[in-house]
Each structure stands twice: as structure tokens, then as C-alpha cells.
Design a protein around this motif. Sequence first.
Motif, PDB file in Angstrom:
ATOM      1  N   GLN A   1       0.842  -1.199   0.000  1.00 19.52           N
ATOM      2  CA  GLN A   1       0.000   0.000   0.000  1.00 19.52           C
ATOM      3  C   GLN A   1       0.879   1.251   0.000  1.00 19.52           C
ATOM      4  OE1 GLN A   1      -2.848  -0.059   3.135  1.00 19.52           O
ATOM      5  NE2 GLN A   1      -3.394   2.092   2.891  1.00 19.52           N
ATOM      6  N   SER A   2       1.962   1.242   0.768  1.00 19.01           N
ATOM      7  CA  SER A   2       2.814   2.429   0.831  1.00 19.01           C
ATOM      8  C   SER A   2       4.067   2.278  -0.023  1.00 19.01           C
ATOM      9  CB  SER A   2       3.171   2.722   2.285  1.00 19.01           C
ATOM     10  OG  SER A   2       3.570   1.535   2.923  1.00 19.01           O
ATOM     11  N   PHE A   3       3.933   1.582  -1.128  1.00 15.01           N
ATOM     12  CA  PHE A   3       4.957   1.417  -2.167  1.00 15.01           C
ATOM     13  C   PHE A   3       6.251   0.765  -1.663  1.00 15.01           C
ATOM     14  CE2 PHE A   3       1.916   4.369  -3.327  1.00 15.01           C
ATOM     15  CZ  PHE A   3       2.218   5.684  -3.036  1.00 15.01           C
TER      16      PHE A   3
ATOM     17  N   LEU B   1       9.148  11.210  -7.531  1.00 11.65           N
ATOM     18  CA  LEU B   1       8.026  10.713  -8.335  1.00 11.65           C
ATOM     19  C   LEU B   1       6.716  10.887  -7.600  1.00 11.65           C
ATOM     20  CD1 LEU B   1       9.536   7.319  -9.550  1.00 11.65           C
ATOM     21  CD2 LEU B   1       9.373   9.428 -10.838  1.00 11.65           C
ATOM     22  N   SER B   2       5.622  10.956  -8.350  1.00  9.77           N
ATOM     23  CA  SER B   2       4.305  11.026  -7.722  1.00  9.77           C
ATOM     24  C   SER B   2       3.948   9.652  -7.157  1.00  9.77           C
ATOM     25  CB  SER B   2       3.261  11.432  -8.761  1.00  9.77           C
ATOM     26  OG  SER B   2       2.987  10.328  -9.612  1.00  9.77           O
ATOM     27  N   GLY B   3       2.890   9.617  -6.361  1.00 15.57           N
ATOM     28  CA  GLY B   3       2.456   8.353  -5.757  1.00 15.57           C
ATOM     29  C   GLY B   3       2.143   7.300  -6.800  1.00 15.57           C
TER      30      GLY B   3
ATOM     31  N   LEU C   1      -3.313   6.358  -2.665  1.00 15.27           N
ATOM     32  CA  LEU C   1      -3.139   7.253  -3.809  1.00 15.27           C
ATOM     33  C   LEU C   1      -4.254   8.266  -3.921  1.00 15.27           C
ATOM     34  CD1 LEU C   1      -2.070   4.652  -6.515  1.00 15.27           C
ATOM     35  CD2 LEU C   1      -0.613   6.297  -5.363  1.00 15.27           C
ATOM     36  N   ASP C   2      -3.908   9.435  -4.502  1.00 14.66           N
ATOM     37  CA  ASP C   2      -4.929  10.412  -4.866  1.00 14.66           C
ATOM     38  C   ASP C   2      -5.879   9.787  -5.889  1.00 14.66           C
ATOM     39  OD1 ASP C   2      -2.663  13.243  -4.953  1.00 14.66           O
ATOM     40  OD2 ASP C   2      -3.863  12.386  -3.337  1.00 14.66           O
ATOM     41  N   PRO C   3      -7.151  10.180  -5.857  1.00 14.71           N
ATOM     42  CA  PRO C   3      -8.104   9.591  -6.803  1.00 14.71           C
ATOM     43  C   PRO C   3      -7.667   9.689  -8.268  1.00 14.71           C
ATOM     44  CG  PRO C   3      -9.273  10.859  -5.156  1.00 14.71           C
ATOM     45  CD  PRO C   3      -7.813  11.073  -4.895  1.00 14.71           C
TER      46      PRO C   3
END
Lengths: 260, 229
Positions: free
Chosen positions: A103-105, A156-158, A186-188
Motif C-alpha cells: 500500500q505504501s509502495f 516521483l508522484s504516488g 493514492l490520490d483519486p
Amino acid sequence: MHIETVKSALMVSDVHKSYGAHKVLKGISLSAEKGDVVSIIGSSGSGKSTFLRCINFLEIPDQGSFQINGEDVIFRKGRDGKCHPANWRQIERLRSGLGMVFQSFNLWPHMTILQNVIEAPIHVLHIERKVAIEKAEALLAKVGLYDKKDTYPAFLSGGQQQRASIARALCVDPAVMLFDEPTSALDPELVGEVLKVIRGLAEEGRTMVMVTHEMKFARDVSTRVMFLHEGQVEEAGSPAQVFGAPTSARCKEFVAAGSH
Amino acid sequence: MDFTWIPEYQNLLLHGVFLTFLLLAISVPLGFGLAIFLAIAQVGDNPIARWISKGYCTFFRGTPLLIQLWLIYYGLGSYLPYIPGLRASFLWPVLREGLFFATLALTLNFAAYQGEILRGAMLAVPKGELEAARAVGMSPGMILRRIWLPRAIRIGLPTFAGEVVLQLKATPIVFSVTVMDLYGAAYKIRQDTLLVYEPLLLVTVFYVTLTFVITQVFQKLENAVPVRR
């Protein structure tokens, strides 16, 4: 007549797990053939992530039998009466055949994403560096990150980080991929790009077990769905059955709440 | 202010700078190497290793460096000549010098402090990164080498820079065991010329320059992996 028995990619039976007095998993079983996409849904605290993490022994179950990629995991009884894996080398070897996406990469920030992706092939699977880099670059291109291969994760972005971590899990050529709520952090707007990658993997025929809150996605992409409630499987079956005509009342409520 | 004594004592001063630098160049890497073992022992599963490491760090952090230095120099130093064969061996010219005991004391002391700092840094590495390493099938030793220690060291770099500077500031005590470091040079010049202020001022400039060099080196190390703020 010669009948060939195809060994399942993953066969997990009767998993129990307690944290002290709190019993989180009360006997969960899962069986996945090659090419299956199994989605695990349920409310928070139902034990979904714990169960997933038991598959690659990030959590050690108290009880249960595991057959991963055709190989049985050997347990021994510990002094506290609980089961422990008998041979950690076996666990490490099995883990290298499973790819996990968190979930948190959980990318390693002191390496570029290319280095993140080639880390396991080179150091765990002992693949030659040149070969690993070729493979990694192909995978990064596949998830749409080739031009960012020499960037550090912090820049990098999420959505990009999650796609990179999917490439990292793919690079070891896993028999089964495990996704632990891959889009929950993540953002929608970024959820879509990651789901697109995961859908592509499902269409390729990858064996996947996915814990997710994305109901619509789970319905579209899965071959089987499991609904967990308070550590037990309340409902399991095809997506049409679990989402369309659930027999359990709680499942009905959950699906209704999730599809607003 | 009278600086006319500088040409006469420049060799003494330069030798002092060299010795101070040597003390740092040996005690910092060796101390840090030992610190890695101390930190691993404290975050690991083995209770005996943890106990030994904790005891070591408590002793060396809980006693003044000066006392440790004298214990080693007068204590260990007075026993060494009685070890059979040692005086005749090639090691003796090194082992009879105050510099050996000074370096030993500085190394052991530095290791204790860095061990505790590194332990904190190791615990600060996000658990998820270690889980990702376990999930790809890395052995505990490999996780330590490839992920845990590099990340912990990176986290602790700003603190380590400060600790090396503190180590530099601790070096003048070696003068008490006959090592003519930079401070020892200033002391001798004062004895000979009866000037108090000027030698100390010059020596201060040297210490500040060394500090600047140390901080620049660590800044370069920190910049090696860019961190986005």
C-alpha cells in the motif's frame, strides 16, 4: 488414461492467526490456479491484509498449511505450541517466487527506480547484471516509466512510485503476485493509472491475489472474489455472485455501501 | 602580537597537525566499524550480544574519556612489557608509544557513541522498506548490507558529521599521555616563548580549518543521494 494433475499456483488452508488474545484469522483457505485473479474484500479489521501477509510469511500464522508454487511449506512446532517455519531458507526461496506490491509502495529511497527494480534479480536470483537491466528497462517501459528510470523515488508522484514498485515485483518473474491495497494510499486521479497497469497484468494471465477496496475494479478484473468478515470467509465465488447476488447479509451491506 | 616564533616552530606545528589528523584518520573509521557491530547487536535477536553491546556502550559513554585514556595508558600500558616475547617483536616500537594507547582509547570511546547513534538510526529506517526487502526473498544478512545499514547511515549522516567534529575536539587530551599533537605543540611553544595567546590563536585556526574540511566532506556524502524536502 493418463490424467495430469496440474499443481495450483497457490494453495493455502485453514489459516489461523492471533495477536495475543485477539484472534484475527479464524480459519481462512484460498486456492488459486494459474491465471486466477482473486480479490479479497472486506471491512477494516477483517483480516484481509494479515491473511495476505501470511502467504509470504511477513506475518507468521499460528496454524495453516501452505503450498506455494507446488512446494509445501514445512513447519515445526515451537516451544509456545505455535507453528514456525522449519527452514527460513525455504521461505526466502519461496518469497523470491512471489511478488508483493505494498500500500505504501516501499521503494528503497537510496536507489533510483531502475536500481530498485534490478536489486532482487541481481542479488537474490543471481541474474547477470546486463540481463537484469534489459529486463528492468522493458518492464519500466511497460508501466510507462522508462524515461524516469534514473530518478530517485522521492521525486516521483504516488502513482508513479506504485507503478515502479509493480515493475519491481514483476522483475523476479513471480508465479503469484500479491497486492496489498495497492491504490489505497493514492490520490483519486492517480488511482486510474495504477489500475490500468494491474488490469493489463490480469489480461496477460498473471496469477494475482489482491486485497482492495476498489469494488468496481475487483468486479471487472477478478476471476474469484472472497469477502472476509472478522477473520472468516463469509462469501466466496465469482464476481457476479459475490457482487450481484450475495447470500450473506453482511456482504450485501458491504457491497451496497461500496457502490455509491 | 608577536608571531615571530612561527618559522622556528613550524615543524613542531606541522607534526602536531599530522598527529591530530592521524588520530582522527584511525579512530574514526575503526571506531565506526566497531560501532556497526555494536548497533547490529542491539537491534538483533540475540540477547547475549545485545547485553554485551549495551554494557560496552554504557561503560564507554558513562566514564570520562580522560579516565579511559589513563586506564588504558597506565593500566594496559604497564602490563604490556610483561607479555613474553612482545618487547622483542616488531610490534614493540608501536606498542610502547603513547600514540598507540591514545588511538586505542579514542577508537573505543568513539565506537560506543556511534554505536548508540547508529542503533537509533537503524530503528528510524521505515519498517516498510525492510518488509519489501524480506518480501523479495533477501536473507537477513543481505537486508542488513543492502538496505538497512545504508539507509541507517544515510539517516545518521548529519549527526555523524557532528560527532567527528566532537572527536577532533577530544583529541587534545592525548597530550596527557606524551603525544605531541597540535595542542601539545602550542603548550611547548608557550613554555619556550612565554607567549600564551598567540600560539593558542594559531592552533585555533588549524582546528577550525580541520573542522571545515570535515563538514565539507560530510556535505559531499549527504549530497550523493538527493533528498527531496
